[in-house]
Design an enzyme around this catalytic site. Structure first.
Site, PDB file in Angstrom:
ATOM      1  N   SER A  13     -21.080  27.024  81.138  1.00  0.00           N
ATOM      2  CA  SER A  13     -19.551  27.495  80.525  1.00  0.00           C
ATOM      3  C   SER A  13     -18.863  27.583  81.858  1.00  0.00           C
ATOM      4  CB  SER A  13     -19.838  28.696  79.620  1.00  0.00           C
ATOM      5  OG  SER A  13     -18.619  29.205  79.460  1.00  0.00           O
ATOM      6  N   HIS A  38     -19.474  23.099  79.310  1.00  0.00           N
ATOM      7  CA  HIS A  38     -19.373  23.778  78.005  1.00  0.00           C
ATOM      8  C   HIS A  38     -17.859  24.491  78.308  1.00  0.00           C
ATOM      9  CE1 HIS A  38     -20.590  26.108  74.427  1.00  0.00           C
ATOM     10  NE2 HIS A  38     -19.746  27.092  75.039  1.00  0.00           N
ATOM     11  N   ASP A  40     -15.118  26.597  76.572  1.00  0.00           N
ATOM     12  CA  ASP A  40     -14.698  27.748  75.715  1.00  0.00           C
ATOM     13  C   ASP A  40     -13.282  28.066  75.250  1.00  0.00           C
ATOM     14  OD1 ASP A  40     -17.479  28.578  74.914  1.00  0.00           O
ATOM     15  OD2 ASP A  40     -17.568  29.456  77.217  1.00  0.00           O
ATOM     16  N   MET A  42     -10.508  29.760  73.367  1.00  0.00           N
ATOM     17  CA  MET A  42     -10.267  30.940  72.500  1.00  0.00           C
ATOM     18  C   MET A  42      -8.730  31.155  72.330  1.00  0.00           C
ATOM     19  SD  MET A  42     -12.506  33.584  74.492  1.00  0.00           S
ATOM     20  CE  MET A  42     -14.295  33.040  75.143  1.00  0.00           C
ATOM     21  N   HIS A  77     -16.370  24.157  72.448  1.00  0.00           N
ATOM     22  CA  HIS A  77     -16.460  25.145  71.516  1.00  0.00           C
ATOM     23  C   HIS A  77     -15.341  26.004  71.064  1.00  0.00           C
ATOM     24  CE1 HIS A  77     -18.591  29.483  71.034  1.00  0.00           C
ATOM     25  NE2 HIS A  77     -18.067  29.145  70.123  1.00  0.00           N
ATOM     26  N   MET A  79     -13.324  28.382  69.555  1.00  0.00           N
ATOM     27  CA  MET A  79     -13.023  29.830  69.021  1.00  0.00           C
ATOM     28  C   MET A  79     -11.721  30.095  68.566  1.00  0.00           C
ATOM     29  SD  MET A  79     -15.585  31.490  71.569  1.00  0.00           S
ATOM     30  CE  MET A  79     -15.441  30.231  72.802  1.00  0.00           C
ATOM     31  N   MET A 148     -24.742  31.884  68.250  1.00  0.00           N
ATOM     32  CA  MET A 148     -24.414  32.565  69.353  1.00  0.00           C
ATOM     33  C   MET A 148     -25.383  33.855  69.492  1.00  0.00           C
ATOM     34  SD  MET A 148     -21.358  31.372  70.307  1.00  0.00           S
ATOM     35  CE  MET A 148     -20.982  32.828  71.247  1.00  0.00           C
ATOM     36  N   GLY A 153     -15.954  35.271  72.423  1.00  0.00           N
ATOM     37  CA  GLY A 153     -14.869  36.121  73.119  1.00  0.00           C
ATOM     38  C   GLY A 153     -14.909  36.515  74.690  1.00  0.00           C
ATOM     39  N   PHE A 154     -15.887  36.548  75.214  1.00  0.00           N
ATOM     40  CA  PHE A 154     -16.292  36.931  76.467  1.00  0.00           C
ATOM     41  C   PHE A 154     -17.569  36.748  77.050  1.00  0.00           C
ATOM     42  CE2 PHE A 154     -13.906  40.056  74.126  1.00  0.00           C
ATOM     43  CZ  PHE A 154     -12.397  39.918  74.883  1.00  0.00           C
ATOM     44  N   GLY A 155     -17.420  36.251  78.482  1.00  0.00           N
ATOM     45  CA  GLY A 155     -18.501  36.056  79.143  1.00  0.00           C
ATOM     46  C   GLY A 155     -19.367  37.123  79.619  1.00  0.00           C
ATOM     47  N   GLY A 156     -20.327  37.191  80.165  1.00  0.00           N
ATOM     48  CA  GLY A 156     -21.107  38.241  80.719  1.00  0.00           C
ATOM     49  C   GLY A 156     -21.445  39.609  79.848  1.00  0.00           C
ATOM     50  N   ASP A 186     -25.875  30.035  73.134  1.00  0.00           N
ATOM     51  CA  ASP A 186     -24.884  30.611  73.892  1.00  0.00           C
ATOM     52  C   ASP A 186     -24.621  32.015  73.952  1.00  0.00           C
ATOM     53  OD1 ASP A 186     -22.284  30.712  75.110  1.00  0.00           O
ATOM     54  OD2 ASP A 186     -21.083  29.571  73.534  1.00  0.00           O
ATOM     55  N   GLY A 187     -24.698  32.655  75.127  1.00  0.00           N
ATOM     56  CA  GLY A 187     -24.411  33.881  75.309  1.00  0.00           C
ATOM     57  C   GLY A 187     -25.668  34.575  75.965  1.00  0.00           C
ATOM     58  N   GLY A 188     -25.386  35.080  77.119  1.00  0.00           N
ATOM     59  CA  GLY A 188     -26.380  36.062  77.882  1.00  0.00           C
ATOM     60  C   GLY A 188     -27.747  35.345  78.224  1.00  0.00           C
ATOM     61  N   GLY A 208     -22.900  31.026  81.381  1.00  0.00           N
ATOM     62  CA  GLY A 208     -21.584  30.990  82.172  1.00  0.00           C
ATOM     63  C   GLY A 208     -21.683  31.825  83.272  1.00  0.00           C
ATOM     64  N   SER A 209     -21.804  33.227  83.315  1.00  0.00           N
ATOM     65  CA  SER A 209     -22.008  34.097  84.365  1.00  0.00           C
ATOM     66  C   SER A 209     -23.184  34.011  84.950  1.00  0.00           C
ATOM     67  CB  SER A 209     -21.753  35.750  83.780  1.00  0.00           C
ATOM     68  OG  SER A 209     -22.704  35.840  82.844  1.00  0.00           O
TER      69      SER A 209
HETATM   70  C1  DX5 Z   1     -18.638  33.322  74.717  1.00  0.00           C
HETATM   71  C2  DX5 Z   1     -18.714  32.104  74.923  1.00  0.00           C
HETATM   72  C3  DX5 Z   1     -19.804  31.689  76.032  1.00  0.00           C
HETATM   73  C4  DX5 Z   1     -19.699  32.418  77.313  1.00  0.00           C
HETATM   74  C5  DX5 Z   1     -21.070  32.798  77.870  1.00  0.00           C
HETATM   75  O1  DX5 Z   1     -17.532  33.567  73.621  1.00  0.00           O
HETATM   76  O2  DX5 Z   1     -18.817  31.225  74.004  1.00  0.00           O
HETATM   77  O3  DX5 Z   1     -19.925  30.406  76.278  1.00  0.00           O
HETATM   78  O4  DX5 Z   1     -18.969  31.855  78.224  1.00  0.00           O
HETATM   79  O5  DX5 Z   1     -21.302  33.522  78.903  1.00  0.00           O
HETATM   80  P1  DX5 Z   1     -22.281  34.217  79.588  1.00  0.00           P
HETATM   81  O6  DX5 Z   1     -23.306  33.105  79.858  1.00  0.00           O
HETATM   82  O7  DX5 Z   1     -21.889  34.894  80.790  1.00  0.00           O
HETATM   83  O8  DX5 Z   1     -23.130  35.017  78.482  1.00  0.00           O
HETATM   84 ZN    ZN Z   2     -19.161  29.106  74.225  1.00  0.00          ZN
END
Ligand code: DX5
Ligand code: ZN
Length: 229
Positions: A13, A38, A40, A42, A77, A79, A148, A153-156, A186-188, A208-209
């Site tokens: 991402s 990917h 994102d 928003m 993706h 949002m 999800m 809404g946020f990475g990390g 997607d996420g974490g 992502g992170s």
């Molecule tokens: C959150 C995004 C994810 C996000 C994942 O709303 O949809 O794609 O970038 O980030 P990490 O991998 O850091 O959880």
């Molecule tokens: Zn995403």
């Protein structure tokens, strides 16, 4: 596990990339082994954050290819709410897959059709507290299910464990449908939990992170592939 399950895909991402060097970041992460990019989107309405739109997607499209010149799919993706008009703009901007949250569209089936009418693959995204019930009426139309494992809404953020059970349920839906549908999470996701997510039934992994937060993207992607092997 289904023996016909397709190969694993890793979808970095770019939400966690350096926005001042996005084209270069896309190229670098593809050189490091990314299968998909990917993207994102928003809107500060459906989610409390604001990122990028179709013009950025269009600008990145020429960068989304391997050194050998093979196109790397852009996995958008959304949002955002409403969905349809911007989904069409992303299709025109070169998106290869477009996913949206069913609760963000007043007419989910229509939104899926709007995406597919552009010749783009369509996906549905399920938030951590959302059930998969809408699949009863949409699974024959879609190409991707995105679970999800954080709130959007946020990475990390940290991986929410109940997503594993939802991935297992989604895999059952796909097996029952007999269709070739990707199951993305997607996420974490990190090298140390990706295997567990795959064992639950996922075949496509957003990160992502975990990737952009480290200096050596290839080292992280390689660790993920070793964990999946
Ligand atoms: C959150 C995004 C994810 C996000 C994942 O709303 O949809 O794609 O970038 O980030 P990490 O991998 O850091 O959880
Ligand atoms: Zn995403």
């Amino acid at each position: 596990m289904n023996s016909t399950r397709p190969t694993f895909r890793i979808a970095p991402s770019i939400l966690s990339a350096d926005f001042a060097r996005l084209g270069e970041e896309v190229k670098n992460v593809i050189d490091a082994g990314a299968d998909w990019i990917h993207f994102d989107v928003m809107d500060n309405h459906y989610v409390p954050n604001l990122t990028f739109g179709p013009m950025i997607c269009q600008a990145l499209k020429p960068h989304a290819k391997t050194a050998a010149g093979l196109a790397v799919p852009i996995d958008v993706h959304l949002m955002i709410s409403p969905v349809d008009a911007l989904a069409a703009s992303f299709a025109d901007a070169g998106a290869d897959l477009i996913s949206f949250h069913p609760d963000a569209s007043a007419h989910v089936h229509r939104s899926v059709q709007a995406i597919k009418s552009k010749g783009v693959k369509a996906g549905l995204v399920f938030n951590p507290a959302e059930s998969l019930d809408v699949l009863e009426w949409t699974i024959d139309e879609i190409d991707l299910i995105l679970i999800m494992s954080v709130n959007p809404g946020f990475g990390g953020q940290s991986f929410i464990d109940s997503a594993l059970r939802k991935v297992e349920l989604a895999r059952k839906w796909i097996e029952r449908s007999g269709k070739d549908i990707r199951l993305e999470v997607d996420g974490g996701i990190k090298p140390d939990n990706i295997r567990q997510v795959a064992d639950a039934g996922a075949d496509t992994f957003v990160a992502g992170s975990a990737i952009f937060g480290k200096p050596d993207y290839k080292a992280v992607i390689d660790q993920m592939r070793v964990a999946l092997a």
